[in-house]
Design a protein around this motif. Structure first.
Motif, PDB file in Angstrom:
ATOM      1  N   LYS A  14      -8.009  -5.902   5.505  1.00 22.39           N
ATOM      2  CA  LYS A  14      -6.943  -4.986   5.111  1.00 22.39           C
ATOM      3  C   LYS A  14      -7.524  -3.608   4.874  1.00 22.39           C
ATOM      4  CE  LYS A  14      -5.029  -7.309   1.757  1.00 22.39           C
ATOM      5  NZ  LYS A  14      -4.202  -8.267   1.067  1.00 22.39           N
ATOM      6  N   MET A  15      -6.641  -2.597   5.039  1.00 17.63           N
ATOM      7  CA  MET A  15      -7.047  -1.242   4.702  1.00 17.63           C
ATOM      8  C   MET A  15      -6.672  -0.998   3.255  1.00 17.63           C
ATOM      9  SD  MET A  15      -8.405   0.035   7.358  1.00 17.63           S
ATOM     10  CE  MET A  15      -8.458   1.803   7.171  1.00 17.63           C
ATOM     11  N   MET A  16      -7.671  -0.567   2.485  1.00 18.35           N
ATOM     12  CA  MET A  16      -7.377  -0.335   1.068  1.00 18.35           C
ATOM     13  C   MET A  16      -7.934   0.987   0.631  1.00 18.35           C
ATOM     14  SD  MET A  16      -8.015  -3.620  -1.161  1.00 18.35           S
ATOM     15  CE  MET A  16      -7.400  -5.204  -0.757  1.00 18.35           C
ATOM     16  N   LYS A  17      -7.314   1.527  -0.392  1.00 23.47           N
ATOM     17  CA  LYS A  17      -7.856   2.754  -0.963  1.00 23.47           C
ATOM     18  C   LYS A  17      -9.089   2.370  -1.778  1.00 23.47           C
ATOM     19  CE  LYS A  17      -3.722   4.367  -2.673  1.00 23.47           C
ATOM     20  NZ  LYS A  17      -2.474   4.555  -1.943  1.00 23.47           N
ATOM     21  N   ASP A  56      12.088   4.469  -5.881  1.00 27.00           N
ATOM     22  CA  ASP A  56      13.470   4.001  -5.865  1.00 27.00           C
ATOM     23  C   ASP A  56      13.768   3.035  -7.017  1.00 27.00           C
ATOM     24  OD1 ASP A  56      12.905   1.760  -3.023  1.00 27.00           O
ATOM     25  OD2 ASP A  56      11.805   2.153  -4.866  1.00 27.00           O
ATOM     26  N   THR A  57      12.767   2.674  -7.760  1.00 24.95           N
ATOM     27  CA  THR A  57      13.055   1.807  -8.902  1.00 24.95           C
ATOM     28  C   THR A  57      13.805   2.557  -9.985  1.00 24.95           C
ATOM     29  OG1 THR A  57      10.906   2.367  -9.817  1.00 24.95           O
ATOM     30  CG2 THR A  57      11.071   0.311  -8.603  1.00 24.95           C
ATOM     31  N   ARG A  73       0.437   3.207 -12.457  1.00 22.92           N
ATOM     32  CA  ARG A  73       1.530   3.454 -11.523  1.00 22.92           C
ATOM     33  C   ARG A  73       2.769   2.670 -11.923  1.00 22.92           C
ATOM     34  NH1 ARG A  73       0.360   2.030  -5.543  1.00 22.92           N
ATOM     35  NH2 ARG A  73       0.369  -0.061  -6.421  1.00 22.92           N
ATOM     36  N   GLU A  74       2.540   1.448 -12.315  1.00 23.64           N
ATOM     37  CA  GLU A  74       3.651   0.600 -12.713  1.00 23.64           C
ATOM     38  C   GLU A  74       4.392   1.218 -13.892  1.00 23.64           C
ATOM     39  OE1 GLU A  74       4.045  -1.907 -10.754  1.00 23.64           O
ATOM     40  OE2 GLU A  74       5.864  -2.626 -11.730  1.00 23.64           O
ATOM     41  N   VAL A  78      -3.255   0.464 -11.049  1.00 22.85           N
ATOM     42  CA  VAL A  78      -1.976  -0.191 -10.761  1.00 22.85           C
ATOM     43  C   VAL A  78      -1.111  -0.202 -12.010  1.00 22.85           C
ATOM     44  CG1 VAL A  78      -0.905  -2.323 -10.033  1.00 22.85           C
ATOM     45  CG2 VAL A  78      -3.024  -1.594  -8.989  1.00 22.85           C
ATOM     46  N   GLU A  99      -6.780  -0.262  -6.080  1.00 16.61           N
ATOM     47  CA  GLU A  99      -5.640  -1.083  -6.476  1.00 16.61           C
ATOM     48  C   GLU A  99      -6.022  -2.489  -6.912  1.00 16.61           C
ATOM     49  OE1 GLU A  99      -3.457  -0.059  -2.990  1.00 16.61           O
ATOM     50  OE2 GLU A  99      -1.815   0.756  -4.157  1.00 16.61           O
ATOM     51  N   LEU A 129      -1.485   8.425  -6.540  1.00 19.75           N
ATOM     52  CA  LEU A 129      -0.271   7.882  -7.128  1.00 19.75           C
ATOM     53  C   LEU A 129       0.924   7.988  -6.193  1.00 19.75           C
ATOM     54  CD1 LEU A 129       0.150   8.925 -10.875  1.00 19.75           C
ATOM     55  CD2 LEU A 129       0.484   6.681  -9.896  1.00 19.75           C
ATOM     56  N   PHE A 130       1.029   9.142  -5.536  1.00 15.45           N
ATOM     57  CA  PHE A 130       2.222   9.353  -4.724  1.00 15.45           C
ATOM     58  C   PHE A 130       1.967   9.222  -3.241  1.00 15.45           C
ATOM     59  CE2 PHE A 130       5.106  10.185  -8.006  1.00 15.45           C
ATOM     60  CZ  PHE A 130       4.393  10.782  -9.013  1.00 15.45           C
ATOM     61  N   ASN A 131       0.805   8.691  -2.882  1.00 15.28           N
ATOM     62  CA  ASN A 131       0.527   8.389  -1.487  1.00 15.28           C
ATOM     63  C   ASN A 131       0.706   9.562  -0.566  1.00 15.28           C
ATOM     64  OD1 ASN A 131      -0.413   5.861  -0.965  1.00 15.28           O
ATOM     65  ND2 ASN A 131       1.585   4.924  -1.242  1.00 15.28           N
ATOM     66  N   GLN A 186      16.222   1.389 -13.150  1.00 16.07           N
ATOM     67  CA  GLN A 186      15.970   1.813 -14.532  1.00 16.07           C
ATOM     68  C   GLN A 186      17.205   2.496 -15.109  1.00 16.07           C
ATOM     69  OE1 GLN A 186      12.372   4.189 -14.862  1.00 16.07           O
ATOM     70  NE2 GLN A 186      11.489   3.131 -13.128  1.00 16.07           N
ATOM     71  N   GLU A 205      12.129   8.094  -0.690  1.00 16.81           N
ATOM     72  CA  GLU A 205      11.820   6.682  -0.468  1.00 16.81           C
ATOM     73  C   GLU A 205      13.140   5.935  -0.403  1.00 16.81           C
ATOM     74  OE1 GLU A 205       9.485   4.324  -3.372  1.00 16.81           O
ATOM     75  OE2 GLU A 205       7.909   4.614  -1.886  1.00 16.81           O
ATOM     76  N   GLU A 230      -9.158   5.519   2.808  1.00 13.58           N
ATOM     77  CA  GLU A 230      -8.887   4.090   3.003  1.00 13.58           C
ATOM     78  C   GLU A 230     -10.048   3.435   3.735  1.00 13.58           C
ATOM     79  OE1 GLU A 230      -5.160   3.263   4.750  1.00 13.58           O
ATOM     80  OE2 GLU A 230      -4.051   4.042   3.021  1.00 13.58           O
ATOM     81  N   GLU A 251      -6.924  -4.764  -9.826  1.00 12.10           N
ATOM     82  CA  GLU A 251      -6.789  -4.662 -11.277  1.00 12.10           C
ATOM     83  C   GLU A 251      -8.059  -5.011 -12.016  1.00 12.10           C
ATOM     84  OE1 GLU A 251      -3.338  -5.018 -13.524  1.00 12.10           O
ATOM     85  OE2 GLU A 251      -2.358  -6.086 -11.878  1.00 12.10           O
ATOM     86  N   ARG A 282       7.325   2.912 -11.953  1.00  6.38           N
ATOM     87  CA  ARG A 282       8.241   1.828 -11.615  1.00  6.38           C
ATOM     88  C   ARG A 282       9.004   1.263 -12.797  1.00  6.38           C
ATOM     89  NH1 ARG A 282       4.597  -1.457  -7.207  1.00  6.38           N
ATOM     90  NH2 ARG A 282       3.970   0.407  -6.041  1.00  6.38           N
ATOM     91  N   LEU A 340       0.812  -1.212   0.000  1.00  7.26           N
ATOM     92  CA  LEU A 340       0.000   0.000   0.000  1.00  7.26           C
ATOM     93  C   LEU A 340       0.843   1.257   0.000  1.00  7.26           C
ATOM     94  CD1 LEU A 340      -3.155  -0.100   2.270  1.00  7.26           C
ATOM     95  CD2 LEU A 340      -2.931   0.440  -0.132  1.00  7.26           C
ATOM     96  N   ILE A 389       5.476   3.542  -3.181  1.00  7.53           N
ATOM     97  CA  ILE A 389       5.189   4.173  -4.464  1.00  7.53           C
ATOM     98  C   ILE A 389       6.041   3.558  -5.567  1.00  7.53           C
ATOM     99  CG2 ILE A 389       5.090   6.351  -5.692  1.00  7.53           C
ATOM    100  CD1 ILE A 389       5.194   7.732  -2.977  1.00  7.53           C
ATOM    101  N   GLY A 390       7.310   3.437  -5.317  1.00 13.19           N
ATOM    102  CA  GLY A 390       8.186   2.841  -6.326  1.00 13.19           C
ATOM    103  C   GLY A 390       9.183   3.815  -6.914  1.00 13.19           C
TER     104      GLY A 390
END
Lengths: 358, 426
Positions: free
Chosen positions: B248-251, A45-46, B274-275, B271, B263, B61-63, A50, B89, B242, B265, B279, A39, A42-43
């Motif tokens: 579980k706690m979810m958005k 640090d990926t 964001r990926e 997701v 979150e 996206l950025f929490n 990259q 992070e 949330e 899919e 990421r 949860l 965020i990601g």
């Protein structure tokens, strides 16, 4: 800067035989697949991963220049550094090729690969340096060559439609070989380093250090350091470019204790204590090149290749090249248009050294 | 007198085998460590009509809860609101800039709605170009404000793209990496969504809009990027609330008829977005911005300014020559202006001088007048004085004469004559 770098680096300085350290990755790698249960994560640090992938794909360039009088073991040292025949030894040339009448600049490129990382290594040799009777201004061809490389890069950078990756032929590092006289630096050494330390990263090394005992070595090093300081010669790593306190303490230690490195080079292997090591065989024993008790080759190698290679490139790009560029662009304001400017006739790169910002 | 022998790059550059471990495989690490210590920056532009959930999506996206008041619908024109945040992070610091359109799509006449956006993007390129062209520059510490990704929010109508969307995206596609997303997609059902996506993609293709394609040249990410490319545009839902689902706690967003999990899919493509955005392709987005969009801008701008590259046959221009020419032109203009100002100055001085001369003349005249007046007065007074003096002299003469007569008379006749003289005198 030492975050994530192998801690074994400092340990290596302590141990006798240098182990082969494998650098730890900066951040634990995150799997690329989708993981929906995280949860708070965020990601961001990926981006490290990259970036690493991207740089591995594009590969690296590194250009190293060796300067010193004939017979100081320059080619051997470079071959030992990169564990391959990247430099042709003068002794293996034909007999017709005597010591050149003037300083020549020979740049030869090779591609070497290790651990998935491809590097284009160019070794720039300077036969003839310091070998004449009258060596006045023998550093000028070298300075000219270095400035020519900056000029080439600048020309490319200033193009309208420019290449995605400008080929980098600039000299990132210049190893200056000091003769192991045991006394002090020669006037030629001082003159050369004084002029060139302003345009390129100079790393002074004491060549053929197997001719000095330990005491002689440390005394000589101290004297050399003193003389360099007195003459205002800033060798790499330069004090003014230390970025933060960590860098400073680390570099201070290198500057004040280890440099100039007293090295011995060899490309022959011998059997010592059941292991094959690079060394020089003498009637009184085998000098192990990678043994820190015998010489400081391993320190030089770690310094140049394993920890400061990227920094050498960055100082060259961000500082030396920028100084050259600023000077060049400023100067052209004074020249009449059409003469000696970028793009037209390849401008005569000044034979006299460009006075720098100071 | 220097021979330079160098084997040119790429030609006959031999690969030389290594006889042992050298250690330059730590180079990527060295490079990455340097970048980590410098920090990264990433700039996102959110374009979309008011109320499509841009701010909420960024928060999700950025929490983080980025500050900001929701915009009203009464903006007179399209504006861009930009905010920069420092996120951290592990040991990676990111300078994130989020730029949002304010008032997009609210005007009655939307012809010029895209202009502020294009101008903003160009302004960032221009700032970078200016820094790059400086003589003394500090590029390696420059805060890069160029937009790396543009999220285009499409309203969940379920039909097709609006003409405003098409026009705007067409204007932006050569300047920035566009990632179209369907906002508030919990308003569309699954079946409608597939049709909607197909319609959007075909409209984009038929109008020649170049959206950002996730790169498929690197084997490690080719597969995942390839699949994701097929899911574009992503249908997203944003929520910072949330809720407890299961244990579980979810958005999520809660409706009377059920709960939409952000979150999950199966519920939406959040997701995936964001990926892809963060990421997997963040670095590629930055690189494309620099090597493609920025280079294009730079090329156009420099050509516009009159620079040309070397021509193989004709005499080549050079950047410096054109610089020189421009500089001379500029200096000429400055000189002209200086001349003009000087002229004006001289003119003014002349006028003032004339004025002053007039005043001086007047003063002189006045002075002369006064002087004359004074002299007249003086003369009058002198005349008066003279006449008075004359009178006094005359009186004195008569007095002396009288006294003389008297003394003569007293000798001859006595006081009678005196009396007679006295009477006579009277």
């Amino acid at each position: 800067m030492s975050k994530g770098l192998p801690e074994t680096r400092t340990d290596a300085a302590m141990s006798e035989l240098v182990p082969e350290p494998r650098p730890k990755p900066a951040v634990p790698m995150k799997p690329v697949g989708i993981n929906p249960n995280l949860l708070g994560y965020i990601g961001i640090d990926t981006i490290i991963e990259q970036m690493r992938k991207k740089t591995m794909k594009t590969g690296f360039d590194f250009n190293i220049m060796v300067v010193g009088q004939s017979g100081l073991g320059k080619s051997t040292l470079v071959n030992t550094l990169f564990k391959s025949q990247v430099s042709r030894k003068a002794s293996s040339w034909n007999r017709e090729e005597k010591i050149p009448k003037t300083v020549e600049i020979k740049a030869i490129g090779h591609v070497i690969e290790e651990g998935g990382v491809k590097m284009k290594l160019t070794v720039i040799d300077t036969p003839g340096f310091g070998d004449q009777i009258n060596n006045e201004r023998c550093w000028e061809p070298i300075e000219k060559y270095i400035n020519e490389q900056y000029e080439k890069f600048l020309k490319e950078e200033v193009n309208i439609a420019r290449k995605k990756r400008i080929p980098d032929t600039r000299v990132h590092c210049c190893l200056y070989f000091i003769s192991p006289t045991g006394h002090s630096l020669r006037p030629l050494d001082l003159e050369f380093m004084k002029h060139l330390s302003k345009v390129v990263n100079i790393i002074p090394v004491i060549a053929k250090a197997d001719t000095m005992t330990l005491e002689e070595k440390s005394e000589f090093k101290q004297r050399v350091r003193k003389e360099l300081e007195v003459n205002g010669i800033e060798f790499y790593p330069q004090k003014e470019f230390d970025e933060d306190l960590e860098d400073k303490t680390e570099n201070d230690k290198i500057r004040q204790e280890s440099m100039p490195f007293a090295v011995v080079g060899s490309d022959k292997e011998y059997q010592v204590n059941g292991k094959r090591v690079l060394g020089r065989k003498t009637p009184w024993g085998i000098i192990e090149v990678e043994n820190l008790n015998h010489c400081e080759f391993a320190l030089l190698r770690d310094f140049v290749i394993r920890t400061h290679l990227q920094d050498l490139k960055e100082v060259t790009h961000n500082i030396h090249y920028e100084t050259y560029r600023a000077k060049r662009l400023n100067d052209n304001g004074g020249l009449p248009p059409g003469e000696g400017l970028l793009g037209t006739v390849l401008p005569p790169v000044p034979a006299t050294p460009c006075p720098t910002a100071e | 007198i220097c021979n330079s022998i160098s084997r040119p790059t790429g030609e006959g550059c031999r690969t030389v085998p290594l006889a042992g471990h050298v250690g330059f495989d730590s180079l990527p690490d060295q490079l990455v460590n340097k970048s980590v210590s410098q920090g990264f920056c990433f700039n996102i532009l959110c374009v979309g009509e008011t109320g499509l959930g841009k701010s909420t999506l960024m928060d999700t996206l950025f929490n983080t809860k980025f500050e900001g008041e929701p915009a009203t619908h009464t903006q007179p024109g399209v504006q861009l609101r930009s905010n920069t945040y420092d996120l951290q992070e592990s040991n990676v610091g990111l300078k994130l800039t989020i730029v949002s359109t304010v008032g997009f799509g609210d005007q009655i006449n939307k012809e010029d709605s895209y202009k502020p956006i294009v101008e903003f993007i160009d302004a960032q390129f221009e700032a970078y170009l200016q820094e790059e062209l400086k003589i003394r520059r500090v590029l390696h510490t420059y805060h890069d404000s160029r937009i790396h990704a543009c999220l285009y929010f499409i309203a969940p109508t379920g039909h097709s793209l609006k003409s405003l969307d098409l026009v705007t995206m067409k204007k932006l596609d050569s300047k920035v990496n566009i990632i179209p997303i369907i906002a508030k997609s919990d308003a569309i059902s699954k079946s409608e969504l597939t049709k909607f996506k197909i319609k959007i993609t075909s409209e984009l293709v038929s109008n020649g809009v170049q959206i950002y394609q996730f790169p498929t040249d690197d084997e490690s990410v080719a597969e995942i990027n390839g699949t994701m490319n097929a899911h574009l545009p992503f249908a997203v839902i944003g929520s910072t609330e949330e809720l407890k689902i299961g244990n579980k706690m979810m958005k999520a967003r809660q409706y009377p008829w059920g709960t939409v999990q952000v979150e999950n899919e199966a519920h939406c493509d959040f997701v995936k977005l964001r990926e892809m955005l963060i990421r997997v392709n963040m670095e590629d987005l930055r690189e494309q911005t620099h090597s493609r969009h920025y280079e294009l801008y730079r090329r156009c701008k420099l050509e516009e300014m009159g620079f040309k590259d070397t021509d193989p046959d004709s005499k080549p221009f050079s950047l410096q020559e054109t610089y020189e020419a421009k500089r001379n032109e500029f200096l000429g203009e400055l000189q002209k202006k200086e001349e003009e100002m000087r002229q004006m100055f001289v003119q003014r001085v002349k006028e003032k001088e004339a004025e002053l001369k007039e005043a001086e003349k007047e003063l002189h005249e006045k002075f002369d007048r006064l002087k004359k007046l004074h002299q007249d007065e003086k003369k009058k007074l002198e005349d008066k004085k003279k006449s008075l003096d004359d009178e006094v002299n005359a009186f004195k003469q008569r007095k002396t004469a009288a006294e003389l007569l008297q003394s003569q008379g007293s000798q001859a006749g006595g006081s009678q004559t005196l009396k007679r003289d006295k009477e006579k005198k009277k």
